[in-house]
Design an enzyme around this catalytic site. Structure first.
Site, mmCIF file in Angstrom:
data_model
loop_
_atom_site.group_PDB
_atom_site.id
_atom_site.type_symbol
_atom_site.label_atom_id
_atom_site.label_comp_id
_atom_site.label_asym_id
_atom_site.label_seq_id
_atom_site.Cartn_x
_atom_site.Cartn_y
_atom_site.Cartn_z
ATOM 1 N N SER A 205 9.630 -1.289 -3.802
ATOM 2 C CA SER A 205 8.431 -2.031 -4.187
ATOM 3 C C SER A 205 8.419 -3.367 -3.442
ATOM 4 O O SER A 205 8.489 -3.396 -2.213
ATOM 5 C CB SER A 205 8.395 -2.210 -5.708
ATOM 6 N N ASP A 444 2.479 7.480 -5.344
ATOM 7 C CA ASP A 444 2.580 6.053 -5.666
ATOM 8 C C ASP A 444 1.172 5.502 -5.901
ATOM 9 O O ASP A 444 0.307 5.602 -5.029
ATOM 10 C CB ASP A 444 3.242 5.313 -4.500
ATOM 11 N N HIS A 481 5.489 5.288 -8.393
ATOM 12 C CA HIS A 481 5.971 4.072 -7.755
ATOM 13 C C HIS A 481 7.483 3.915 -7.931
ATOM 14 O O HIS A 481 7.953 3.534 -9.006
ATOM 15 C CB HIS A 481 5.239 2.860 -8.314
#
Length: 563
Positions: A205, A444, A481
């Protein structure tokens, strides 16, 4: 106080086992030597022994084996060092700032250093263990014997208010990592009598963004870069997510709940329609879409999902919903219709709670504050800022203009301090023998895997059409994610990265396991009950795709080949 000058910027529009390519050596590039082990002979006296400019060591604690458990495994004995660098009082907001950090130094050291890039807006010193994937990995860098550092990236309070201070913005963007790196290597030398032989940087991330930024700004400092679901164009991705919230609001049945614009049932309808068209493209009907590119050509939202002729009941999408969803998946645009962020692949992981959280909750809770307070020039007034109002009523055009702006107080724009510098040019990293491994979930919801694919294609183009001798990209089918989704998301990419850097063993694929019921580390509730709870799949180096061999156990990675 030393400040780092900003160079030019060019932005882009069960334990898993390793499968290693035959041959293994990249003879055209330098081969880095392997790290050699060392031993930490003392701990608590390091508080007085470690000395580095503008640095205060606040504690050195001996941590007994088993005190810390990560990934279900007791962590060996190690030394925890805590400290801070560059303490100051902001001339802009009057608050105290410093770059807080902790280092964990194993007594039995493998000779390597791992910089742990943390997620979100940072703001806290997360335990320095060093992840090997995005979430619930089977091991960690500290367990492997790495010396690991974690930091708060220059501000000690989670949230976005630190963005009022211009230096805190720069520390968060890139300067904290650059400041901490030489200090950490010096501390390691003090602790072990030698510096690290090999250094690695990794995270998912925003941690993936930190890693890509380090690869372009500090290519001489690290030998391996492990990049997960990178938000490397984070200000644009967050603005796109706000645009998505505004679009979903137009079809929501409740003004207080954006998810009513695209409900769980409706998202499952779309995911199932995607599977109906795409599941078998890889030779196995198994609830996973391996060939993402072929799927986008095979699936058509308007044709393959029923259009409601009456009220919405979960068996169809309204015409207005189809317009909204199709537009958002094709990429967010400004008021003139120009796309400012990537398009998205239709995939099998849309119906999860994790997907919904990023799309419907994050715009007001995360994205609004980041755009309004950390990246805009000038920032919004923190005392009166309302994330919900900003995300639902703010002008996207104004946001885009302000994240690209500068003034006499905020001298670098967010599109400068947050983004990697010319990410298609990794020649300095490449030419010294360093390596990069990148993974990204194809479901994601906040950072598009298509954006990463576009970046990797630009990297290939900059290297004569093939960058695989120093950088490889591994899409993770169905993963949300960094983790979760109907996917096999438990894998170790740090071990193959080390083997590539130090032994020349280029990883053609990495085996990932699903985390069904009974998983020793953490169960993924999104794994379908029809799957084996320990299903495994090869994550193939792009552009290869995991393809069923035509025989063998469909639950086993051994029945698939990268083609």
């Amino acid at each position: 106080m030393k400040r780092i000058l900003h160079p030019g910027l060019l932005a882009l529009s069960a334990l898993p086992t390793l499968l290693v390519a035959c041959g293994g050596s990249d003879s055209a590039l330098p081969q880095l030597t392997a790290a050699s082990a060392g031993t930490l002979l003392s701990c608590t006296d390091l508080a007085s022994k470690i000395s580095f400019p503008n640095t205060t060591i606040t504690a050195a604690n001996a941590i007994a084996a088993g005190t810390l458990t990560v990934a279900g495994t007791p962590v060996p004995a190690h030394c925890q060092i805590t400290g801070k660098m560059n303490p100051r009082v902001s001339a802009v907001d009057g608050n105290n700032y410093a770059i807080g950090f902790e280092m964990r130094l194993p007594y039995a050291w493998n000779g390597r250093f791992f910089y742990q890039g943390n997620g979100g807006t940072d703001g806290s010193v997360v335990t320095a263990t060093g992840g090997v994937n995005g979430g619930s990995g089977p091991t960690n860098a500290l367990n492997m014997g790495f010396a690991v550092i974690s930091s708060d990236a220059g501000h000690s309070t989670p949230g976005a208010n630190f963005g009022i201070d211009p230096q805190a913005r720069l520390d968060y963007g890139y300067q904290a990592a650059a400041t901490l790196t030489p200090m950490a290597k010096s501390a390691i030398k003090t602790a072990y009598g030698k510096g690290p032989d090999r250094s690695y940087f990794g995270g998912c991330s925003n941690g993936g963004r930190h890693t890509m930024v380090a690869a372009t700004r500090e290519p001489e400092e690290y030998d391996g870069y492990l990049v997960g679901d990178p938000g490397f164009r984070l200000p644009l991705a967050a603005t796109a997510n706000i645009a998505g919230a505004q679009a979903y609001a137009t079809v929501a049945t409740s003004s207080a709940d954006l998810s009513t614009g695209f409900t769980t049932t409706e998202r499952a309808l779309v995911s199932n329609a995607v599977l109906a068209k795409c599941d078998a493209l890889d030779g196995a009907t198994d609830g996973m879409v391996q060939n993402t590119a072929a799927c986008q050509a095979a699936f058509n939202l308007d044709r393959d999902v029923p259009t409601c002729s009456g009220a919405r009941d979960g068996s169809c999408l309204s015409a207005a919903q189809k317009t909204v969803v199709a537009k958002l998946f094709s990429g967010a645009t400004n008021s003139s219709g120009s796309k400012f962020y990537s398009n998205w692949p239709f995939d099998a992981g849309l119906a999860t709670a994790g997907w919904a959280s990023w799309k419907f909750t994050s715009p007001a809770q995360r994205d609004a504050g980041a755009v309004g307070l950390i990246w805009q020039v000038p920032p919004e007034a923190a005392s009166t800022f309302n994330g919900t109002t900003f995300s639902l009523t703010g002008s996207i055009d104004d946001m885009l203009a302000k994240i690209a702006a500068t003034n006499s107080t905020y001298t670098e724009s967010a599109l400068s301090f947050m983004l990697p510098v010319n990410p298609s040019n990794l020649s300095r990293l490449r030419d010294r023998g360093a390596k990069m491994m990148v993974y990204h979930g194809t479901s994601d919801p906040i950072f598009s895997s298509n954006d990463t694919t576009t970046w990797y294609e630009s990297l290939r183009a900059a290297n004569g059409g093939n960058a695989s001798n120093f950088a490889r990209y591994y899409p993770v089918p169905g993963m949300n994610h960094c983790s979760g989704g109907p996917t096999a998301d438990q894998f170790d990419m740090l071990t193959p990265l080390v083997n590539w850097v130090e032994k020349g063993q280029a990883p053609d694929s990495v085996v990932a396991n699903a985390r069904g019921p009974g998983n020793a580390v953490a169960v993924n509730a999104d794994v379908p009950s029809s799957w084996s709870p320990s299903r495994s799949r090869p994550l193939c180096a792009y552009p290869k795709v995991a393809t069923y061999n035509g025989s063998g156990d469909v639950e086993s990675a051994a029945s698939f080949s990268c083609k």
